[in-house]
Structure formats: structure tokens, C-alpha cells
Motif scaffolding. Structure first.
Motif, mmCIF file in Angstrom:
data_model
loop_
_atom_site.group_PDB
_atom_site.id
_atom_site.type_symbol
_atom_site.label_atom_id
_atom_site.label_comp_id
_atom_site.label_asym_id
_atom_site.label_seq_id
_atom_site.Cartn_x
_atom_site.Cartn_y
_atom_site.Cartn_z
ATOM 1 N N ARG A 162 0.833 -1.199 0.000
ATOM 2 C CA ARG A 162 0.000 0.000 0.000
ATOM 3 C C ARG A 162 0.867 1.248 0.000
ATOM 4 N N GLU A 163 1.858 1.256 0.871
ATOM 5 C CA GLU A 163 2.699 2.445 1.005
ATOM 6 C C GLU A 163 3.338 2.834 -0.331
ATOM 7 N N PHE A 164 3.797 1.830 -1.083
ATOM 8 C CA PHE A 164 4.525 2.153 -2.300
ATOM 9 C C PHE A 164 3.678 2.020 -3.571
ATOM 10 N N GLY A 165 2.417 1.681 -3.392
ATOM 11 C CA GLY A 165 1.552 1.589 -4.561
ATOM 12 C C GLY A 165 1.908 0.465 -5.508
ATOM 13 N N ILE A 166 2.352 -0.653 -4.968
ATOM 14 C CA ILE A 166 2.638 -1.836 -5.778
ATOM 15 C C ILE A 166 1.824 -3.003 -5.224
ATOM 16 N N THR A 167 1.910 -4.159 -5.870
ATOM 17 C CA THR A 167 1.153 -5.316 -5.399
ATOM 18 C C THR A 167 2.047 -6.207 -4.545
ATOM 19 N N THR A 168 1.409 -7.054 -3.777
ATOM 20 C CA THR A 168 2.180 -7.994 -2.963
ATOM 21 C C THR A 168 2.949 -8.955 -3.876
#
Lengths: 132, 132
Positions: free
Chosen positions: B17-23
Motif C-alpha cells: 500500500r505504502e509504495f503503490g505496488i502489489t504484494t
DNA sequence: CTGCAGATTGACGTTCACGTAAACGTAATG
DNA sequence: CATTACGTTTACGTGAACGTCAATCTGCAG
């Protein structure tokens, strides 16, 4: 009968050599609709303008842009459109690009600082090993 | 019992969430050997250091570096080696990176200039249309 | 004319950087 | 207890950006 300093046309091989890429790559950019070289029979003939476009694509690549992003950049050089709305959209994109570049510039500055520190630690480690 | 300002550990979802990427992306970076989170049972637990590494990877991406290039950048932060030769090689890589950044910086400057010009042409075209 | 270098068009292969889906475990919540 | 939310591994899919190879077509030096 020497080669002219300012050539008006270039072969695909010349461009490939000049920019350190393959002819396949150049043809690929054409497939992607980013280059439209003239033809002498079937052979591709590149104008200076085509050369500039290629240069733009490659610079975009070095900056981490995708090909379609680079195409946008290229399109900015041809305000061929006479549609006000389109031109304004183009103007927006220019601003977006500018902001993206600002972010990159910032990233670079941060990274340079970090490289400085990494170098210092490196040098310190070397000194340490020398004394041991 | 509020959340501490400086968290020592983060879940994979928090970082995503913090970096706007997916797990998936984060796990992929681990597959590639760029992250080694601790485990609580089977669940990944990321330290602040892991978070920093992730930040470095993403900044590298924004600058057009490949993942393996970013890994090199990360390695520069851990002069864990006590081998003089290795450290010197590292030092060389730092210099190379610095030069690459200089080239990028130059590209950015050129591109900004060109954006300025494109904008001017754009504005001129708008003026032209307004008068017509 | 022969041969050969260099051009062209497909068509398929490859690598990178993930996406997507299946099948499953676990912990909290109503 | 069932659902929901989040986690895991394994595996296959995908789009971008070319590489590679085959088949064919020039042009021109010998």
C-alpha cells in the motif's frame, strides 16, 4: 566527391552503427509506428528528421520511458493538429512530462548523495583493511 | 497503545500500500534475491531495512534501471565484504553508476529544453487558432 | 554469368517484470 | 460455525522489446 558533412539521407545500417543498435531494432520501431522512412524501391531511406526521431526514442529509453511514452514525446514536435482541444491536451502532456522529469531529477540527486556515502564507506573499508 | 511512529516491522500488505505496488511484486523481488524478510511462521515480516531496500529498488525503476542493476545499487550499501579486491570492484561500480547518472542528468536537461520549445510552439498554435 | 554482401519480409523464440488463478492455511469477526 | 480478510506456494499467462532464423530479392565486383 567526399561524403557530405550534412547527409540528408542515411541507410538503416548507418543509423544502427551510429547509435549502437541493431537494424532489427530500427525496423521494430517502424512496426510500432514511430518511424516512417522513405523507400528507394523497397529499401528504407532515412532522412535527418528520421534520425532525430530515433535519437529522441533512444534518449527516452535512457530515461526509462516506454516506447509509447517516447512516441508521445515525438508527437510534441509536430503540432500538426489544428484542433484546439488536441493542442491543449498536448500542452497538458508536456506539463506532465516536465513534472515526471522533475521527479527523476530529484531521484537522481538523492541517488548521487547516496553514492557519495557509499563511496565513503567503501574508502573507509579499504583504509581499514590496509591498516590490518 | 497507539501505533509507534517508527515501526520496526511491516506486513507485506502495508509495504504494498505504502509504495503503490502489489504484494506479488514484492514477492517477486524476493524470488529475485533482492529481499530477505524474516518470517513469523510462514508469514513474511519486513524490517525497516527491508523497507529501505524496496525504496531503492523502486527509485532505480523510476530511473530506468533493471532489477539486477538495482540489486547492484543495493549491494553498495553493505560493504560486508572484507576482501580488498571486492571492495575496489564495488568502488568502480559506484563510479560507473555515477557516470550513468550524469548522462541521465544531461538527457533530462536536453529534454527539458525541448519541452520548453514544444510548449512555445503549442502556445503559438493556440494563439493562431484564436485569431482565426 | 556467378557469387556474395546486404536489404527485405515474415514468423517464431526469448527475457524481463510482473499478473492471474488455483488451492490451501490461519486468525478475527459477527 | 461460517464468512471474510489476509497470508502462503505453485504454476501458468502476458505485454514490451527486441533476437534469431529462413526465404527471398537486389546490386555489383570479378
Amino acid at each position: 566527391m567526399n561524403a557530405p558533412i550534412f547527409q540528408r539521407s542515411h541507410s538503416i545500417r548507418d543509423l544502427a552503427r551510429e547509435f549502437g543498435i541493431t537494424t532489427r531494432t530500427i525496423r521494430f520501431y517502424e512496426e510500432a509506428g514511430m518511424l516512417n522512412p522513405a523507400r528507394d524501391g523497397t529499401t528504407r531511406v532515412y532522412s535527418d528528421q528520421d534520425r532525430v526521431k530515433l535519437k529522441l526514442i533512444l534518449r527516452g529509453k535512457r530515461l526509462g520511458f516506454s516506447l509509447s511514452e517516447s512516441r508521445e514525446l515525438i508527437d510534441m514536435y509536430e503540432p500538426s493538429s489544428n484542433n484546439l482541444k488536441q493542442i491543449k491536451a498536448l500542452h497538458d502532456k508536456i506539463e506532465q512530462r516536465r513534472e515526471a522529469l522533475q521527479r527523476q531529477l530529484n531521484d537522481i540527486r538523492i541517488m548521487e548523495k547516496e553514492l557519495d556515502e557509499a563511496e565513503e564507506r567503501c574508502i573507509a573499508a579499504i583504509q581499514e583493511l590496509k591498516r590490518a
